[in-house]
Design an enzyme around this catalytic site. Structure first.
Site, PDB file in Angstrom:
ATOM      1  N   GLY A 100       0.752  -1.247   0.000  1.00 55.90           N
ATOM      2  CA  GLY A 100       0.000   0.000   0.000  1.00 55.90           C
ATOM      3  C   GLY A 100       0.780   1.293   0.000  1.00 55.90           C
TER       4      GLY A 100
ATOM      5  N   ARG B 174       2.672  -1.694  -5.904  1.00 56.51           N
ATOM      6  CA  ARG B 174       2.793  -0.438  -6.651  1.00 56.51           C
ATOM      7  C   ARG B 174       4.175   0.187  -6.509  1.00 56.51           C
ATOM      8  NH1 ARG B 174      -1.581   2.661  -8.002  1.00 56.51           N
ATOM      9  NH2 ARG B 174      -2.811   1.623  -6.394  1.00 56.51           N
TER      10      ARG B 174
ATOM     11  N   ARG C 193      -6.265   3.374 -15.508  1.00 53.45           N
ATOM     12  CA  ARG C 193      -6.276   4.089 -14.223  1.00 53.45           C
ATOM     13  C   ARG C 193      -6.905   5.481 -14.284  1.00 53.45           C
ATOM     14  NH1 ARG C 193      -2.422   5.474 -11.700  1.00 53.45           N
ATOM     15  NH2 ARG C 193      -3.249   5.027  -9.656  1.00 53.45           N
TER      16      ARG C 193
ATOM     17  N   TYR D 296      -9.999   5.543 -11.860  1.00 51.44           N
ATOM     18  CA  TYR D 296      -9.774   6.200 -10.564  1.00 51.44           C
ATOM     19  C   TYR D 296      -9.583   7.708 -10.702  1.00 51.44           C
ATOM     20  CZ  TYR D 296      -7.947   1.437  -9.543  1.00 51.44           C
ATOM     21  OH  TYR D 296      -7.746   0.096  -9.418  1.00 51.44           O
TER      22      TYR D 296
ATOM     23  N   CYS E 211     -14.196   4.552 -28.229  1.00 52.21           N
ATOM     24  CA  CYS E 211     -15.491   5.235 -28.329  1.00 52.21           C
ATOM     25  C   CYS E 211     -16.168   5.369 -26.971  1.00 52.21           C
ATOM     26  CB  CYS E 211     -16.384   4.479 -29.300  1.00 52.21           C
ATOM     27  SG  CYS E 211     -15.560   4.204 -30.860  1.00 52.21           S
ATOM     28  N   GLU E 212     -15.566   6.105 -26.072  1.00 50.91           N
ATOM     29  CA  GLU E 212     -16.107   6.395 -24.745  1.00 50.91           C
ATOM     30  C   GLU E 212     -15.555   7.759 -24.352  1.00 50.91           C
ATOM     31  OE1 GLU E 212     -17.421   4.096 -22.181  1.00 50.91           O
ATOM     32  OE2 GLU E 212     -17.115   2.162 -23.177  1.00 50.91           O
TER      33      GLU E 212
END
Ligand SMILES: *Cc1c(COP(=O)(O)O)cnc(C)c1O
Length: 421
Positions: free
Chosen positions: A239, A278, A314, A318, A346-347
């Site tokens: 984390g 990460r 991402r 997020y 297409c978004e």
């Protein structure tokens, strides 16, 4: 820090110009530096040098076989969250005794796989899971080593979609119920309690939430020992965050994290496990993309790239920030201009950044998304029948494609038309 630097005016991965890889592999592609992966693993390993420990790389951040092999050779364990990840870790040569199995929904098939193949421990997240694991272990005539993941109800102060340590999250058992759950575990002959597990979320940029959680784990360790349980291992999860916005953020360093761990838990005589994902892989990778068009909109210019949300989700998922830099070093003092950086999907969600100030770029130019080595390629899809983005690993002055771009034939032939159609 990372190993993506401008040299002679061109962005390099270690000693290799990214433009050279682009010419050979085509765009978009992910590129990882072996030196950065190695450095980040070692930072954690050294941060815990004062205690018995194992750094278990959370492979969901980047599960390419070559990355796993590199981690395994450095002596890392891995944290897996599915049977697929377990198989991949084993295929990369990581022994069962260095694999911990996390996740709220482990199936009996996955338990069977890991128990017969070898496992360091299961991080159990509920009583029904505990009973299922007990049954599978008994059916195989083995004993499953477990920790119970406790939910310490602390606010990780991170994005709501990656916070896991509050009571409203689905993860772990409430810490207030831990003594009862451990008492239950002790009655199950197929299980051997070895410790406690906690993981409160991802991309944490402060130490305080970790410290609050770990203080509760220390208290629980004493209480469980007083109840007669053997607690020899503490899995502290992952984390620790990374500076996605280099100019504005400076999360704590692994060494500071390690000092806090030793301060909070060091006197318990437990083996410490941590599960960073990460921080090991994030800044070890970039996503390289080419500008297709610069389109003038109303009051804004759209930078249309050949990378899209299916390659790096991402920002869409997020609202995450990635620094975007040209591969050719901008002239000193060049005036930055605002772009809405978008992909071809297409978004409207296929937007990487809005009004991002960048040095001017044009069609055909190459750009790199920084800090894209974690939760990048692993979350990619073939939405819009865009081939899964390839991955490249650099070490020193050489590079290799570690996952090739699939051909359109491969993509098309993966589907089948039933004969009755
Ligand atoms: C996702 C996850 C990690 C890794 O988190 P990072 O933020 O990538 O360090 C570690 N442990 C568990 C149980 C996880 O779910």
């Amino acid at each position: 820090m990372d190993h993506f630097l401008y040299r002679d005016g061109n962005l390099h991965a270690e000693d290799v110009p990214l433009a050279q890889i682009a010419a050979q592999v085509g765009t978009p592609f992910y590129c990882y530096c072996a030196a950065t992966l190695t450095r980040h693993f070692r930072l954690f390993d050294e941060a815990l040098a004062g205690v018995d420990h194992l750094v278990c790389y959370a492979m969901k951040a980047n599960s390419n076989l070559a990355v796993l092999k590199l981690m395994g050779d450095l002596g890392a364990g891995v944290d897996v969250v599915s049977g697929g990840e377990y198989r991949k870790a084993r295929a990369a040569g990581i022994p069962g005794e260095r694999i911990v199995f996390s996740g709220v929904g482990k199936t009996r098939e996955e338990m069977h796989l890991a128990l017969s193949g070898g496992i360091r421990q299961f991080n159990v997240e509920s009583e029904p899971e505990m009973e299922a694991l007990n049954e599978v272990a008994l059916s195989l005539g083995v004993v499953a080593p477990i920790t119970v993941r406790v939910n310490p109800d602390v606010d990780a102060k991170t994005h709501e979609k990656i916070a896991t340590g509050k009571s409203e999250n689905k993860f772990g058992i409430p810490i207030a119920r831990a003594r009862a759950v451990y008492a239950h575990a002790a009655t199950l002959r197929g299980l051997a309690v070895v410790g406690i597990d906690v993981h409160i979320g991802s991309q944490l940029t402060e130490l305080a939430p970790f410290e609050q959680a770990y203080a509760k784990v220390a208290e629980l360790t004493r209480a469980l020992r007083a109840d007669g349980h053997t607690i020899t291992r503490l899995d502290l999860g992952g984390g620790l965050g990374i500076p996605y916005e280099r100019a504005n953020t400076a999360p704590p360093l692994p060494v500071e994290y390690g000092q806090m761990v030793q301060r909070t838990l060091g006197d318990l005589g437990c083996e410490i496990e941590i599960e960073p994902g990460r921080l090991i892989a994030g800044n070890a990778g970039v996503l390289v993309s080419q500008v297709i068009y610069v389109k003038q909109g109303e009051g804004r210019d759209f930078l249309i790239l050949d990378a899209a949300m299916n390659d790096l989700v991402r920002p869409a998922m997020y609202g995450a920030h990635h620094d975007i830099v040209p591969l050719v070093e901008p002239a000193p003092g060049v005036e930055q201009v605002p772009y809405d950086v978008v992909g071809p999907v297409c978004e409207s969600g296929d937007t990487f950044a809005k009004a991002r100030m960048m040095p001017p770029v044009g069609p055909g130019d190459l750009v790199a998304f920084r800090s894209a080595g974690a939760y990048g390629a692993v979350m990619a899809s073939e939405y819009n029948t865009r081939p899964l983005v390839p991955e490249v690993l650099v070490s020193g002055d050489h590079f290799a494609v570690i996952r090739a771009r699939p051909s359109f034939d491969e993509i098309i032939n993966r589907d089948t038309i039933p004969e009755w159609l």
